[in-house]
Motif scaffolding. Structure first.
Motif, short mmCIF file in Angstrom:
data_model
loop_
_atom_site.label_atom_id
_atom_site.label_comp_id
_atom_site.label_asym_id
_atom_site.label_seq_id
_atom_site.Cartn_x
_atom_site.Cartn_y
_atom_site.Cartn_z
N LYS A 121 41.18 25.34 31.44
CA LYS A 121 40.52 26.60 31.08
C LYS A 121 39.63 26.35 29.87
O LYS A 121 40.13 26.18 28.75
CB LYS A 121 41.57 27.68 30.81
N GLY A 150 45.25 31.02 37.02
CA GLY A 150 46.11 32.14 37.37
C GLY A 150 46.95 32.56 36.18
O GLY A 150 46.85 31.98 35.09
N ALA A 151 47.78 33.56 36.41
CA ALA A 151 48.70 34.05 35.37
C ALA A 151 49.88 33.09 35.32
O ALA A 151 50.91 33.29 35.97
CB ALA A 151 49.16 35.47 35.71
N ASN A 152 49.72 32.02 34.55
CA ASN A 152 50.61 30.87 34.67
C ASN A 152 51.08 30.34 33.32
O ASN A 152 50.74 29.20 32.95
CB ASN A 152 49.89 29.73 35.43
N ILE A 153 51.83 31.10 32.59
CA ILE A 153 52.39 30.55 31.36
C ILE A 153 53.38 29.45 31.76
O ILE A 153 54.35 29.70 32.50
CB ILE A 153 53.03 31.67 30.52
N LYS A 206 39.27 34.55 29.52
CA LYS A 206 40.42 35.37 29.09
C LYS A 206 41.04 34.83 27.80
O LYS A 206 41.69 35.57 27.06
CB LYS A 206 41.45 35.52 30.22
N ASN A 207 40.82 33.54 27.51
CA ASN A 207 41.35 32.99 26.26
C ASN A 207 40.67 33.60 25.04
O ASN A 207 41.27 33.69 23.96
CB ASN A 207 41.19 31.46 26.23
N ASP A 261 45.97 37.05 34.86
CA ASP A 261 45.99 36.04 33.79
C ASP A 261 45.64 36.67 32.45
O ASP A 261 46.24 36.34 31.42
CB ASP A 261 45.04 34.89 34.13
N THR A 265 48.33 36.40 29.40
CA THR A 265 47.91 35.65 28.21
C THR A 265 47.87 36.56 26.98
O THR A 265 48.21 36.13 25.88
CB THR A 265 46.54 34.99 28.45
N GLY A 269 50.81 34.49 25.59
CA GLY A 269 50.17 33.17 25.49
C GLY A 269 50.13 32.62 24.08
O GLY A 269 50.43 33.32 23.10
N ARG A 270 49.74 31.34 23.99
CA ARG A 270 49.65 30.66 22.69
C ARG A 270 48.45 31.16 21.88
O ARG A 270 48.53 31.29 20.67
CB ARG A 270 49.54 29.15 22.92
N ASN A 271 47.34 31.44 22.58
CA ASN A 271 46.16 31.96 21.87
C ASN A 271 46.50 33.28 21.18
O ASN A 271 46.13 33.51 20.03
CB ASN A 271 45.00 32.17 22.85
P1 13P Z 1 47.63 30.13 26.38
O1 13P Z 1 46.88 28.83 26.32
O2 13P Z 1 47.06 31.20 25.49
O3 13P Z 1 49.11 29.92 26.16
O4 13P Z 1 47.47 30.68 27.86
C1 13P Z 1 48.16 30.08 28.89
C2 13P Z 1 47.59 30.47 30.21
O5 13P Z 1 46.49 30.10 30.51
C3 13P Z 1 48.41 31.34 31.08
O6 13P Z 1 47.84 31.49 32.35
#
Ligand code: 13P
Ligand code: NAD
Length: 352
Positions: A121, A150-153, A206-207, A261, A265, A269-271
């Motif tokens: 991404k 995708g929505a994939n943590i 989306k990030n 996603d 996120t 998510g980490r971001n």
């Molecule tokens: P982060 O990098 O912000 O953790 O997002 C993870 C992600 O892309 C989930 O689909």
């Protein structure tokens, strides 16, 4: 038809989970060789051992995905050339900033019939404009390159919690279906969509919105504000994608790679997490510092993507069309305070 050999280029948090998913399928499906090779950017652990050796001994990526068995048929390889030499299917899953260098190293090293997929991404902006990572791969290496977003943590999929993903492809639906077979499990449901740019831009953009969501979390602005940021962000994602590629479909934004996603996120998510800390510190500690401290080697994609998107907006005269994207960059670069995320209309140059 031939039996395909799969190599994964990258072995971070998501790369390791991708290895686990794929390795469970290559064992079951006759059209793939059992062994899955995983190129590991070699590093020495605090114990003095090499990461690849520990992965091959314990079957775990102890640094980026501790506690999860990857599957005995995953082989970690520190030698990039060796890892790709026999592959017919290449899965790219490194942080996006390393891909240009990796592509350069791979020119002339691949089999003739190889196909690729990118789980990355992010994007690269050069003098001649923005380049999607899948385009970098397909142009530099002259290979067909699909994307999976995708929505994939990763940590949730690692423990086999149900989720969905989207494979974006350009023309060749048969190749896309092969990727769908390679990734699909009972808990990981993959849908092919003929819109490679739309799928990849969703995952990339989306990030940037996730950073905005983290800022409003850090400022404790509540759920309505966060929902507003996500809505505005989704609109900017769609508008930006369509300005770059008129072929991008509205329906793509309703796939897992789009709204799903964005939601996951912005929640987990980490971001989001690092942007939350950035805002709590009033922007006084840099993202680089917080990333190193909070993520221990894992990499954020949103901060550099916000900068790359900003470059495109500035070059094309679109800054005023995308106030959220532009403001996220201004904040992460330290030029505006985190609170500007809900005040950005006041900062617009021509706002009365
Ligand atoms: P982060 O990098 O912000 O953790 O997002 C993870 C992600 O892309 C989930 O689909
Ligand atoms: P990560 O954030 O865990 O990054 C660390 C990886 O980068 C390690 O494998 C490390 O060895 C490698 N690395 C460090 N320096 C390097 C160098 N100079 N050259 C090459 N590699 C180097 O990685 P990740 O979570 O696997 O993310 C990869 C991509 O997948 C990103 O684009 C990310 O947005 C995307 N993604 C991540 C998740 C997730 O939940 N982690 C989910 C979906 C998509």
């Amino acid at each position: 038809s031939q039996i395909s050999r799969v190599t994964i280029v990258g072995s971070g948090n998501w790369g390791s989970v991708a290895a686990k998913l794929i390795a469970s399928n290559t064992l079951k499906l006759a059209s793939f060789h059992d062994e899955v090779r995983m190129w590991v950017f070699e590093e020495t652990l605090p114990t003095g051992q090499k990461l690849t050796e520990v992965i091959n001994q314990t079957n775990e990526n102890v640094k980026y995905l501790p506690g999860i068995k990857l599957g005995k048929n995953v082989v970690a390889d520190p030698d990039l050339d060796n890892a790709v030499r026999d592959a017919n299917m290449l899965v790219f899953v490194t942080p996006h900033q390393f891909m240009e260098g990796i592509c350069k190293r791979l020119v002339g090293k691949l089999k003739e019939d190889v196909v690729a997929i990118s789980l990355i991404k992010g994007m690269e902006v050069k003098m001649d404009g923005p380049h999607m990572i899948s385009t970098l791969i397909s142009e530099q290496l002259r290979v067909n390159c699909c994307v999976l977003m995708g929505a994939n943590i990763a940590n949730e999929i690692a423990v086999e919690k149900f989720s969905e993903a989207t494979v974006g492809y350009r023309e060749n639906r048969e190749v896309a279906k092969k990727w769908v077979r390679l990734f699909s499990t009972l808990y990981f449901v993959v849908t092919p969509v003929q819109d490679v740019e739309g799928v990849e831009l969703c995952g990339t953009l989306k990030n940037v919105v996730a950073l905005a969501a983290g800022f409003v979390d850090g400022l404790e602005m509540g759920n309505n504000t966060k929902a507003a940021i996500m809505r505005i962000g989704l609109r900017e994602m769609r508008a930006f994608s369509k300005l770059l590629f008129s072929s991008v479909k509205d329906s793509t934004f309703f796939e897992s790679c789009g709204v799903a996603d964005l939601i996951t996120t912005c929640l987990g998510g980490r971001n989001r997490r690092v942007a939350d800390a950035f805002a709590k510190n009033g922007g006084k500690r840099s993202f680089d510092e917080l990333e190193a401290e909070m993520l221990q080697g894992q990499k954020l994609q949103g901060v550099s993507t916000a900068r790359e998107v900003y470059e495109v907006l500035r070059h094309r005269g679109w800054l005023e069309l995308f106030p959220l994207f532009a403001t996220v960059h201004e904040i992460s670069a330290g030029r505006l305070p985190p609170s500007a995320i809900v005040e950005y209309s006041e900062h617009k140059p021509n706002c009365s």
